[in-house]
Design a protein around this motif. Structure first.
Motif, PDB file in Angstrom:
ATOM      1  N   ALA A   1      22.683  73.063   6.212  1.00  0.00           N
ATOM      2  CA  ALA A   1      23.304  72.528   5.004  1.00  0.00           C
ATOM      3  C   ALA A   1      23.507  73.640   3.993  1.00  0.00           C
ATOM      4  O   ALA A   1      22.725  74.594   3.938  1.00  0.00           O
ATOM      5  CB  ALA A   1      22.428  71.437   4.392  1.00  0.00           C
ATOM      6  N   THR A   2      24.536  73.495   3.212  1.00  0.00           N
ATOM      7  CA  THR A   2      24.750  74.369   2.066  1.00  0.00           C
ATOM      8  C   THR A   2      24.010  73.730   0.904  1.00  0.00           C
ATOM      9  O   THR A   2      24.240  72.560   0.585  1.00  0.00           O
ATOM     10  CB  THR A   2      26.248  74.505   1.748  1.00  0.00           C
ATOM     11  N   VAL A   3      23.099  74.489   0.298  1.00  0.00           N
ATOM     12  CA  VAL A   3      22.260  73.934  -0.765  1.00  0.00           C
ATOM     13  C   VAL A   3      22.377  74.683  -2.089  1.00  0.00           C
ATOM     14  O   VAL A   3      21.878  74.218  -3.108  1.00  0.00           O
ATOM     15  CB  VAL A   3      20.773  73.872  -0.329  1.00  0.00           C
ATOM     16  N   SER A   4      23.033  75.853  -2.063  1.00  0.00           N
ATOM     17  CA  SER A   4      23.086  76.667  -3.273  1.00  0.00           C
ATOM     18  C   SER A   4      24.177  77.719  -3.123  1.00  0.00           C
ATOM     19  O   SER A   4      24.634  78.000  -2.014  1.00  0.00           O
ATOM     20  CB  SER A   4      21.727  77.362  -3.475  1.00  0.00           C
ATOM     21  N   LEU A   5      24.550  78.311  -4.229  1.00  0.00           N
ATOM     22  CA  LEU A   5      25.440  79.471  -4.193  1.00  0.00           C
ATOM     23  C   LEU A   5      24.665  80.753  -4.480  1.00  0.00           C
ATOM     24  O   LEU A   5      25.220  81.845  -4.457  1.00  0.00           O
ATOM     25  CB  LEU A   5      26.585  79.311  -5.199  1.00  0.00           C
ATOM     26  N   GLU A   6      23.353  80.615  -4.736  1.00  0.00           N
ATOM     27  CA  GLU A   6      22.507  81.773  -5.028  1.00  0.00           C
ATOM     28  C   GLU A   6      22.325  82.623  -3.775  1.00  0.00           C
ATOM     29  O   GLU A   6      21.942  82.115  -2.711  1.00  0.00           O
ATOM     30  CB  GLU A   6      21.150  81.304  -5.564  1.00  0.00           C
ATOM     31  N   LYS A   7      22.585  83.922  -3.902  1.00  0.00           N
ATOM     32  CA  LYS A   7      22.495  84.854  -2.775  1.00  0.00           C
ATOM     33  C   LYS A   7      21.118  84.767  -2.110  1.00  0.00           C
ATOM     34  O   LYS A   7      20.091  84.820  -2.770  1.00  0.00           O
ATOM     35  CB  LYS A   7      22.740  86.287  -3.266  1.00  0.00           C
ATOM     36  N   GLY A   8      21.109  84.582  -0.805  1.00  0.00           N
ATOM     37  CA  GLY A   8      19.874  84.495  -0.047  1.00  0.00           C
ATOM     38  C   GLY A   8      19.278  83.097   0.014  1.00  0.00           C
ATOM     39  O   GLY A   8      18.325  82.866   0.753  1.00  0.00           O
ATOM     40  N   LYS A   9      19.822  82.165  -0.763  1.00  0.00           N
ATOM     41  CA  LYS A   9      19.307  80.788  -0.781  1.00  0.00           C
ATOM     42  C   LYS A   9      20.416  79.770  -0.529  1.00  0.00           C
ATOM     43  O   LYS A   9      20.277  78.605  -0.884  1.00  0.00           O
ATOM     44  CB  LYS A   9      18.647  80.501  -2.134  1.00  0.00           C
ATOM     45  N   GLU A  10      21.479  80.217   0.086  1.00  0.00           N
ATOM     46  CA  GLU A  10      22.659  79.375   0.265  1.00  0.00           C
ATOM     47  C   GLU A  10      22.458  78.223   1.241  1.00  0.00           C
ATOM     48  O   GLU A  10      23.005  77.142   1.046  1.00  0.00           O
ATOM     49  CB  GLU A  10      23.846  80.212   0.768  1.00  0.00           C
ATOM     50  N   PHE A  11      21.679  78.464   2.300  1.00  0.00           N
ATOM     51  CA  PHE A  11      21.605  77.519   3.411  1.00  0.00           C
ATOM     52  C   PHE A  11      20.168  77.089   3.692  1.00  0.00           C
ATOM     53  O   PHE A  11      19.226  77.817   3.419  1.00  0.00           O
ATOM     54  CB  PHE A  11      22.209  78.154   4.672  1.00  0.00           C
ATOM     55  N   ALA A  12      20.044  75.892   4.254  1.00  0.00           N
ATOM     56  CA  ALA A  12      18.735  75.378   4.656  1.00  0.00           C
ATOM     57  C   ALA A  12      18.930  74.453   5.850  1.00  0.00           C
ATOM     58  O   ALA A  12      20.012  73.890   6.042  1.00  0.00           O
ATOM     59  CB  ALA A  12      18.082  74.613   3.506  1.00  0.00           C
ATOM     60  N   ASP A  13      17.878  74.312   6.641  1.00  0.00           N
ATOM     61  CA  ASP A  13      17.860  73.298   7.688  1.00  0.00           C
ATOM     62  C   ASP A  13      17.375  72.010   7.043  1.00  0.00           C
ATOM     63  O   ASP A  13      16.343  72.000   6.362  1.00  0.00           O
ATOM     64  CB  ASP A  13      16.915  73.691   8.823  1.00  0.00           C
TER      65      ASP A  13
ATOM     66  N   PRO B   1      24.078  69.286  -6.975  1.00  0.00           N
ATOM     67  CA  PRO B   1      22.618  69.220  -6.905  1.00  0.00           C
ATOM     68  C   PRO B   1      22.071  68.661  -5.592  1.00  0.00           C
ATOM     69  O   PRO B   1      20.882  68.410  -5.486  1.00  0.00           O
ATOM     70  CB  PRO B   1      22.284  68.277  -8.069  1.00  0.00           C
ATOM     71  N   PHE B   2      22.924  68.447  -4.610  1.00  0.00           N
ATOM     72  CA  PHE B   2      22.462  67.875  -3.340  1.00  0.00           C
ATOM     73  C   PHE B   2      23.001  68.702  -2.169  1.00  0.00           C
ATOM     74  O   PHE B   2      24.004  69.404  -2.293  1.00  0.00           O
ATOM     75  CB  PHE B   2      22.889  66.407  -3.199  1.00  0.00           C
ATOM     76  N   PRO B   3      22.333  68.603  -1.018  1.00  0.00           N
ATOM     77  CA  PRO B   3      22.782  69.339   0.169  1.00  0.00           C
ATOM     78  C   PRO B   3      24.111  68.820   0.710  1.00  0.00           C
ATOM     79  O   PRO B   3      24.393  67.624   0.667  1.00  0.00           O
ATOM     80  CB  PRO B   3      21.677  69.082   1.197  1.00  0.00           C
ATOM     81  N   MET B   4      24.896  69.754   1.253  1.00  0.00           N
ATOM     82  CA  MET B   4      26.125  69.423   1.976  1.00  0.00           C
ATOM     83  C   MET B   4      25.843  69.678   3.451  1.00  0.00           C
ATOM     84  O   MET B   4      25.769  70.831   3.900  1.00  0.00           O
ATOM     85  CB  MET B   4      27.289  70.288   1.493  1.00  0.00           C
ATOM     86  N   LEU B   5      25.649  68.609   4.208  1.00  0.00           N
ATOM     87  CA  LEU B   5      25.307  68.703   5.623  1.00  0.00           C
ATOM     88  C   LEU B   5      26.504  69.157   6.453  1.00  0.00           C
ATOM     89  O   LEU B   5      27.632  68.718   6.206  1.00  0.00           O
ATOM     90  CB  LEU B   5      24.827  67.347   6.142  1.00  0.00           C
ATOM     91  N   ALA B   6      26.236  70.011   7.433  1.00  0.00           N
ATOM     92  CA  ALA B   6      27.274  70.546   8.315  1.00  0.00           C
ATOM     93  C   ALA B   6      27.064  69.996   9.724  1.00  0.00           C
ATOM     94  O   ALA B   6      26.254  70.515  10.488  1.00  0.00           O
ATOM     95  CB  ALA B   6      27.228  72.067   8.313  1.00  0.00           C
ATOM     96  N   ASP B   7      27.796  68.954  10.064  1.00  0.00           N
ATOM     97  CA  ASP B   7      27.678  68.323  11.376  1.00  0.00           C
ATOM     98  C   ASP B   7      28.746  68.886  12.322  1.00  0.00           C
ATOM     99  O   ASP B   7      29.592  68.164  12.839  1.00  0.00           O
ATOM    100  CB  ASP B   7      27.816  66.805  11.227  1.00  0.00           C
ATOM    101  N   VAL B   8      28.698  70.197  12.550  1.00  0.00           N
ATOM    102  CA  VAL B   8      29.744  70.868  13.328  1.00  0.00           C
ATOM    103  C   VAL B   8      29.780  70.421  14.789  1.00  0.00           C
ATOM    104  O   VAL B   8      30.836  70.430  15.410  1.00  0.00           O
ATOM    105  CB  VAL B   8      29.632  72.412  13.239  1.00  0.00           C
ATOM    106  N   LYS B   9      28.651  70.018  15.346  1.00  0.00           N
ATOM    107  CA  LYS B   9      28.634  69.525  16.727  1.00  0.00           C
ATOM    108  C   LYS B   9      28.998  68.043  16.797  1.00  0.00           C
ATOM    109  O   LYS B   9      29.052  67.471  17.888  1.00  0.00           O
ATOM    110  CB  LYS B   9      27.259  69.740  17.354  1.00  0.00           C
ATOM    111  N   ARG B  10      29.170  67.430  15.631  1.00  0.00           N
ATOM    112  CA  ARG B  10      29.571  66.014  15.522  1.00  0.00           C
ATOM    113  C   ARG B  10      28.533  65.070  16.137  1.00  0.00           C
ATOM    114  O   ARG B  10      28.855  63.991  16.597  1.00  0.00           O
ATOM    115  CB  ARG B  10      30.950  65.803  16.142  1.00  0.00           C
ATOM    116  N   GLU B  11      27.280  65.499  16.141  1.00  0.00           N
ATOM    117  CA  GLU B  11      26.209  64.674  16.712  1.00  0.00           C
ATOM    118  C   GLU B  11      25.838  63.512  15.793  1.00  0.00           C
ATOM    119  O   GLU B  11      25.752  62.367  16.249  1.00  0.00           O
ATOM    120  CB  GLU B  11      24.979  65.533  17.007  1.00  0.00           C
ATOM    121  N   LEU B  12      25.597  63.798  14.508  1.00  0.00           N
ATOM    122  CA  LEU B  12      25.205  62.727  13.597  1.00  0.00           C
ATOM    123  C   LEU B  12      26.349  61.742  13.393  1.00  0.00           C
ATOM    124  O   LEU B  12      26.140  60.529  13.448  1.00  0.00           O
ATOM    125  CB  LEU B  12      24.731  63.301  12.252  1.00  0.00           C
ATOM    126  N   THR B  13      27.555  62.258  13.176  1.00  0.00           N
ATOM    127  CA  THR B  13      28.686  61.346  12.972  1.00  0.00           C
ATOM    128  C   THR B  13      28.940  60.507  14.232  1.00  0.00           C
ATOM    129  O   THR B  13      29.292  59.335  14.126  1.00  0.00           O
ATOM    130  CB  THR B  13      29.957  62.113  12.553  1.00  0.00           C
TER     131      THR B  13
END
Length: 178
Positions: A15-27, A97-109
């Motif tokens: 997920a994209t959680v921030s624009l701050e360098k080094g803190k952009e992404f999280a599982d 202020p919230f995560p943007m989930l990346a469902d690139v494998k389309r598993e959750l959808t």
């Protein structure tokens, strides 16, 4: 499509959680917000026209959801890098202020049954999930029609009363007593 009364699927997504360098992404995993209500909302594609209006509106209302012990999570089938680029270049999305989930494998959808068979992208779906992981509200609009975060908040308020709520019930109004 999974509906009311069913268990929200397990997932583990970038997920994209921030624009701050080094803190952009999280599982982000389905159990990261255990014990909280969750709002999951999905949109078809980043860098489109209807989607940012909804995402920004959920962002503006995030405090109201948080006051109700509710975590908002948005997502699409775009990658975390596309989410990051969109947030970087769209003024209304920079400070989400919230995560943007990346469902690139389309598993959750796919597990939710909201992968559009024609377009191959997430349908414009919204879920309210209770602290036990059970879907309590589900709604989908046409890809061309935006949804109302205010209505999602109204339904969340009604669900959290655990009482009978009449049509157009608003927080603070009397519930039905049978």
């Amino acid at each position: 499509m999974l509906g009311v009364g069913q268990k929200f699927p397990a997932f583990n997504l970038k997920a994209t959680v921030s624009l701050e360098k080094g803190k952009e992404f999280a599982d982000i995993k389905d159990n990261d917000y255990a014990g909280k209500w969750k709002i999951y909302f999905f949109w078809p594609k980043d860098f489109t026209f209807v989607c940012p209006t909804e995402i920004a509106a959920f962002g503006k209302m995030n405090k109201e959801f948080a006051e109700r012990d509710t975590q908002v999570l948005g997502g699409s089938t775009d990658s975390e890098f596309v989410h990051h680029a969109w947030r970087t270049h769209h003024d209304d999305l920079r400070n989400l202020p919230f995560p943007m989930l990346a469902d690139v494998k389309r598993e959750l959808t796919s597990d939710l049954g909201i992968l559009d068979p024609e377009a191959g992208v997430a349908q414009r779906a919204t879920y309210i999930v209770d602290p036990q992981g059970i879907i309590r509200f589900a709604y989908v609009t046409d890809l061309s029609v935006g949804r109302s975060p205010s209505e999602v908040l109204r339904v969340l308020d009604a669900l959290q009363t655990d009482e009978l709520c009449p049509c157009n019930w608003q927080k603070g109004q009397e519930t039905l007593h049978v």
